[in-house]
Write a protein that holds these residues in place. Structure first.
Motif, PDB file in Angstrom:
ATOM      1  N   PHE A   1     -54.609  22.520 -12.744  1.00 29.64           N
ATOM      2  CA  PHE A   1     -55.719  22.738 -11.814  1.00 29.64           C
ATOM      3  C   PHE A   1     -56.879  21.797 -12.122  1.00 29.64           C
ATOM      4  N   VAL A   2     -57.229  21.751 -13.391  1.00 30.42           N
ATOM      5  CA  VAL A   2     -58.368  20.917 -13.798  1.00 30.42           C
ATOM      6  C   VAL A   2     -58.123  19.464 -13.392  1.00 30.42           C
ATOM      7  N   TRP A   3     -56.930  19.011 -13.631  1.00 29.21           N
ATOM      8  CA  TRP A   3     -56.569  17.630 -13.291  1.00 29.21           C
ATOM      9  C   TRP A   3     -56.673  17.397 -11.783  1.00 29.21           C
ATOM     10  N   ARG A   4     -56.042  18.307 -11.020  1.00 30.96           N
ATOM     11  CA  ARG A   4     -56.024  18.138  -9.561  1.00 30.96           C
ATOM     12  C   ARG A   4     -57.429  18.164  -8.974  1.00 30.96           C
ATOM     13  N   VAL A   5     -58.232  19.109  -9.457  1.00 34.85           N
ATOM     14  CA  VAL A   5     -59.586  19.221  -8.903  1.00 34.85           C
ATOM     15  C   VAL A   5     -60.398  17.982  -9.248  1.00 34.85           C
ATOM     16  N   ALA A   6     -60.236  17.501 -10.463  1.00 31.29           N
ATOM     17  CA  ALA A   6     -60.965  16.287 -10.850  1.00 31.29           C
ATOM     18  C   ALA A   6     -60.595  15.147  -9.910  1.00 31.29           C
ATOM     19  N   ARG A   7     -59.313  15.028  -9.634  1.00 30.41           N
ATOM     20  CA  ARG A   7     -58.874  13.941  -8.755  1.00 30.41           C
ATOM     21  C   ARG A   7     -59.340  14.164  -7.319  1.00 30.41           C
ATOM     22  N   SER A   8     -59.140  15.378  -6.826  1.00 27.28           N
ATOM     23  CA  SER A   8     -59.451  15.582  -5.404  1.00 27.28           C
ATOM     24  C   SER A   8     -60.953  15.647  -5.150  1.00 27.28           C
ATOM     25  N   LEU A   9     -61.739  15.894  -6.193  1.00 28.16           N
ATOM     26  CA  LEU A   9     -63.190  15.848  -5.988  1.00 28.16           C
ATOM     27  C   LEU A   9     -63.742  14.440  -6.175  1.00 28.16           C
ATOM     28  N   GLY A  10     -62.859  13.479  -6.322  1.00 28.69           N
ATOM     29  CA  GLY A  10     -63.309  12.099  -6.250  1.00 28.69           C
ATOM     30  C   GLY A  10     -63.468  11.379  -7.567  1.00 28.69           C
TER      31      GLY A  10
ATOM     32  N   PHE B   1     -63.029  22.742   0.786  1.00 26.40           N
ATOM     33  CA  PHE B   1     -61.642  22.406   1.135  1.00 26.40           C
ATOM     34  C   PHE B   1     -60.778  22.328  -0.128  1.00 26.40           C
ATOM     35  N   VAL B   2     -61.291  21.627  -1.120  1.00 27.32           N
ATOM     36  CA  VAL B   2     -60.513  21.455  -2.354  1.00 27.32           C
ATOM     37  C   VAL B   2     -60.225  22.810  -2.997  1.00 27.32           C
ATOM     38  N   LEU B   3     -61.251  23.634  -3.115  1.00 27.29           N
ATOM     39  CA  LEU B   3     -61.073  24.891  -3.850  1.00 27.29           C
ATOM     40  C   LEU B   3     -60.337  25.947  -3.022  1.00 27.29           C
ATOM     41  N   CYS B   4     -60.693  26.059  -1.745  1.00 28.15           N
ATOM     42  CA  CYS B   4     -60.074  27.114  -0.923  1.00 28.15           C
ATOM     43  C   CYS B   4     -58.709  26.707  -0.391  1.00 28.15           C
ATOM     44  N   VAL B   5     -58.606  25.498   0.124  1.00 28.30           N
ATOM     45  CA  VAL B   5     -57.380  25.117   0.826  1.00 28.30           C
ATOM     46  C   VAL B   5     -56.371  24.495  -0.134  1.00 28.30           C
TER      47      VAL B   5
ATOM     48  N   GLU C   1     -56.285  27.031  -3.213  1.00 29.46           N
ATOM     49  CA  GLU C   1     -56.040  28.401  -2.742  1.00 29.46           C
ATOM     50  C   GLU C   1     -56.782  29.448  -3.561  1.00 29.46           C
ATOM     51  N   LEU C   2     -58.011  29.124  -3.941  1.00 32.78           N
ATOM     52  CA  LEU C   2     -58.842  30.156  -4.584  1.00 32.78           C
ATOM     53  C   LEU C   2     -59.397  31.067  -3.497  1.00 32.78           C
ATOM     54  N   SER C   3     -59.779  32.267  -3.909  1.00 29.58           N
ATOM     55  CA  SER C   3     -60.348  33.190  -2.933  1.00 29.58           C
ATOM     56  C   SER C   3     -61.778  32.767  -2.599  1.00 29.58           C
ATOM     57  N   ALA C   4     -62.223  33.160  -1.431  1.00 33.15           N
ATOM     58  CA  ALA C   4     -63.587  32.796  -1.014  1.00 33.15           C
ATOM     59  C   ALA C   4     -64.642  33.340  -1.990  1.00 33.15           C
ATOM     60  N   PRO C   5     -64.522  34.581  -2.467  1.00 34.96           N
ATOM     61  CA  PRO C   5     -65.526  35.050  -3.438  1.00 34.96           C
ATOM     62  C   PRO C   5     -65.552  34.197  -4.713  1.00 34.96           C
ATOM     63  N   GLU C   6     -64.374  33.772  -5.171  1.00 35.09           N
ATOM     64  CA  GLU C   6     -64.343  32.913  -6.362  1.00 35.09           C
ATOM     65  C   GLU C   6     -65.060  31.592  -6.094  1.00 35.09           C
ATOM     66  N   VAL C   7     -64.779  31.042  -4.926  1.00 35.61           N
ATOM     67  CA  VAL C   7     -65.393  29.753  -4.584  1.00 35.61           C
ATOM     68  C   VAL C   7     -66.909  29.905  -4.452  1.00 35.61           C
ATOM     69  N   ALA C   8     -67.324  31.023  -3.867  1.00 39.23           N
ATOM     70  CA  ALA C   8     -68.770  31.267  -3.733  1.00 39.23           C
ATOM     71  C   ALA C   8     -69.418  31.297  -5.109  1.00 39.23           C
TER      72      ALA C   8
ATOM     73  N   LEU D   1     -65.691  26.717   5.362  1.00 37.12           N
ATOM     74  CA  LEU D   1     -64.229  26.688   5.421  1.00 37.12           C
ATOM     75  C   LEU D   1     -63.754  26.560   6.867  1.00 37.12           C
ATOM     76  N   ARG D   2     -64.391  27.328   7.734  1.00 40.13           N
ATOM     77  CA  ARG D   2     -64.009  27.278   9.149  1.00 40.13           C
ATOM     78  C   ARG D   2     -64.209  25.852   9.689  1.00 40.13           C
ATOM     79  N   LEU D   3     -65.353  25.287   9.351  1.00 40.33           N
ATOM     80  CA  LEU D   3     -65.663  23.941   9.860  1.00 40.33           C
ATOM     81  C   LEU D   3     -64.709  22.883   9.306  1.00 40.33           C
ATOM     82  N   VAL D   4     -64.462  22.959   8.009  1.00 44.66           N
ATOM     83  CA  VAL D   4     -63.645  21.903   7.409  1.00 44.66           C
ATOM     84  C   VAL D   4     -62.183  22.047   7.817  1.00 44.66           C
ATOM     85  N   ARG D   5     -61.751  23.273   8.036  1.00 45.70           N
ATOM     86  CA  ARG D   5     -60.384  23.460   8.538  1.00 45.70           C
ATOM     87  C   ARG D   5     -60.241  22.848   9.929  1.00 45.70           C
TER      88      ARG D   5
END
Lengths: 168, 255
Positions: free
Chosen positions: A14-23, A119-123, A126-133, A147-151
């Motif tokens: 997860f840490v690796w993927r998020v680092a990459r997908s967050l740029g 997008f990275v965290l939720c989609v 697949e973290l839950s919205a409360p976790e992302v908040a 989330l609605r907008l980015v989807r």
């Protein structure tokens, strides 16, 4: 409390993927990921259990990735954007993971930082919205709204690609 | 023709796969983390260095910051570690992390391990994570360097100290770059940096570190004969070096 080896095993991908997908550029991912686990190691005793361990590590990852991204700025997606997407085989069953990765990274490059984070965290993750908040430090409704907008943006991007593919 | 929902799923799945680390990424990071634990060790030396420099030479503080920044943690980490961690806590943290990540560092000698002690070399003899340096040698060496530095400062040789500090910082910066290049498996760049160090600082302070980095770079490039030759000379010249074990465990070892 889980030990560091367990945390590393559980959260490394997860840490690796998020680092990459967050740029964080590919050349900086090693450093960013190491920073995350060194921070986790240093601050493990401070973990109070108010959030889940997962959320806590994700929050560290998010902040670390942001710092590394700021450092690298423009070079961040260069490696992934070297090959133009349009010259590939097109989306569909033959879409290879490499091209999918590039498509997603190009999409993330084109949206605002707020949308990208959600997008990275939720989609993607697949973290839950409360976790992302909690990770982002924003209200739950804000997460849902972004989330609605980015989807919708993502769907639109897919439709454009699908339409271009259909027109060939 | 798949519908949009299927396409979205396929793309997201592909992207997750593409963005995920490989097994070698995992091994490499684990190995680097073990190497990085050496960065926890020299806090007392850094503290005394910073104290000494600030007492006699304000410009030294800038060097302290520069050194901290070059050590991989950045200024804030370097300074906060130097000021906050006791030697015992650092040693415990090191041991704990090494143990937590599973196994002895030498089982997977990391490039970072080789160059990470650069910071300690700047202020004192480097201390390896897995094989502590000879305490007598370490004490003598660090004490000599500290008293020597103090003497120079007390004599008011500010410009010389500034020049020397600046040179050391530059040497450290280049070594740090070489380390990072090796961490990225970019041994060619690492070797180029080492060669640049040879040209710019033929009588540099961190010669052992430089030699070890060169040997590991050659190993990574598959230039095993050259690595073996240089490793042989290195081990003859520095049989008790804290890097000796790592050199032996590199491609040099099996030859």
């Amino acid at each position: 409390m889980p030990d560091l080896a367990t945390l590393f095993r559980t959260h490394f991908d997860f840490v690796w993927r998020v680092a990459r997908s967050l740029g964080v550029p590919a050349s900086g991912v090693d450093d960013a990921v190491q920073d995350v686990f060194l921070t986790v190691h240093r601050r493990l005793s401070e973990f109070e259990g108010r959030a889940s361990m997962r959320t806590w590590i994700y929050a560290i990852t998010y902040r670390t990735a942001q710092n590394h991204r700021r450092r690298s700025q423009r070079q961040r997606f260069d490696e992934l954007l070297e090959e133009p997407l349009a010259e590939g085989p097109g989306p569909g069953e033959q879409l290879e993971s490499a091209r999918a990765g590039k498509f997603v990274m190009q999409f993330l490059e084109g949206v605002s930082a707020e949308k990208r984070d959600v997008f990275v965290l939720c989609v993607l993750e697949e973290l839950s919205a409360p976790e992302v908040a909690e990770i982002l430090g924003v209200k739950l409704n804000t997460v849902y709204s972004r989330l609605r907008l980015v989807r919708a943006d993502f769907r639109a991007a897919l439709e454009r690609v699908a339409a271009a593919e259909g027109a060939r | 023709m798949m519908d949009l929902e299927q396409l979205e799923r396929a793309i997201l799945e592909g992207a997750r796969k593409e963005l995920s680390p490989s097994a070698s990424d995992r091994m490499r990071i684990r190995s680097h983390l073990l190497g990085n634990t050496a960065w926890f060790q020299p806090a007392p030396v850094r503290r005394s260095l910073v104290r000494g420099l600030t007492r006699s030479w304000r410009g030294g503080l800038a060097l302290g910051f520069a050194v901290g920044a070059l050590l991989g943690f950045g200024v804030s980490h370097g300074v906060s570690l130097a000021l906050q961690h006791t030697a015992a806590a650092d040693a415990a943290a090191t041991a704990e992390l090494a143990s937590a990540l599973g196994g002895a560092p030498l089982a997977a000698p990391a490039v970072a391990e080789v160059v990470a002690p650069v910071e300690s070399a700047a202020a004192a003899e480097p201390v390896g994570l897995d094989k502590p340096a000879d305490p007598a040698r370490h004490a003598e060496s660090s004490s000599t360097r500290r008293s020597s530095a103090r003497g120079a400062l007390e004599r008011g040789e500010r410009s010389k100290a500034e020049e020397s500090g600046s040179t050391l910082a530059q040497e450290l910066a280049l070594l740090q770059r070489a380390r990072r290049a090796l961490n990225r498996n970019d041994a060619l760049l690492a070797l180029g940096i080492v060669q640049s160090l040879d040209e710019r600082f033929p009588d540099g302070v961190l010669m052992e570190e430089r030699a070890a980095t060169r040997i590991l770079s050659l190993c990574q490039l598959g230039r095993n004969d050259e690595a073996a030759e240089q490793g042989h000379h290195f081990l003859l010249a520095h049989p008790r070096s804290v890097y000796a074990e790592r050199v032996r465990h590199s491609c040099v070892g099996g030859r």
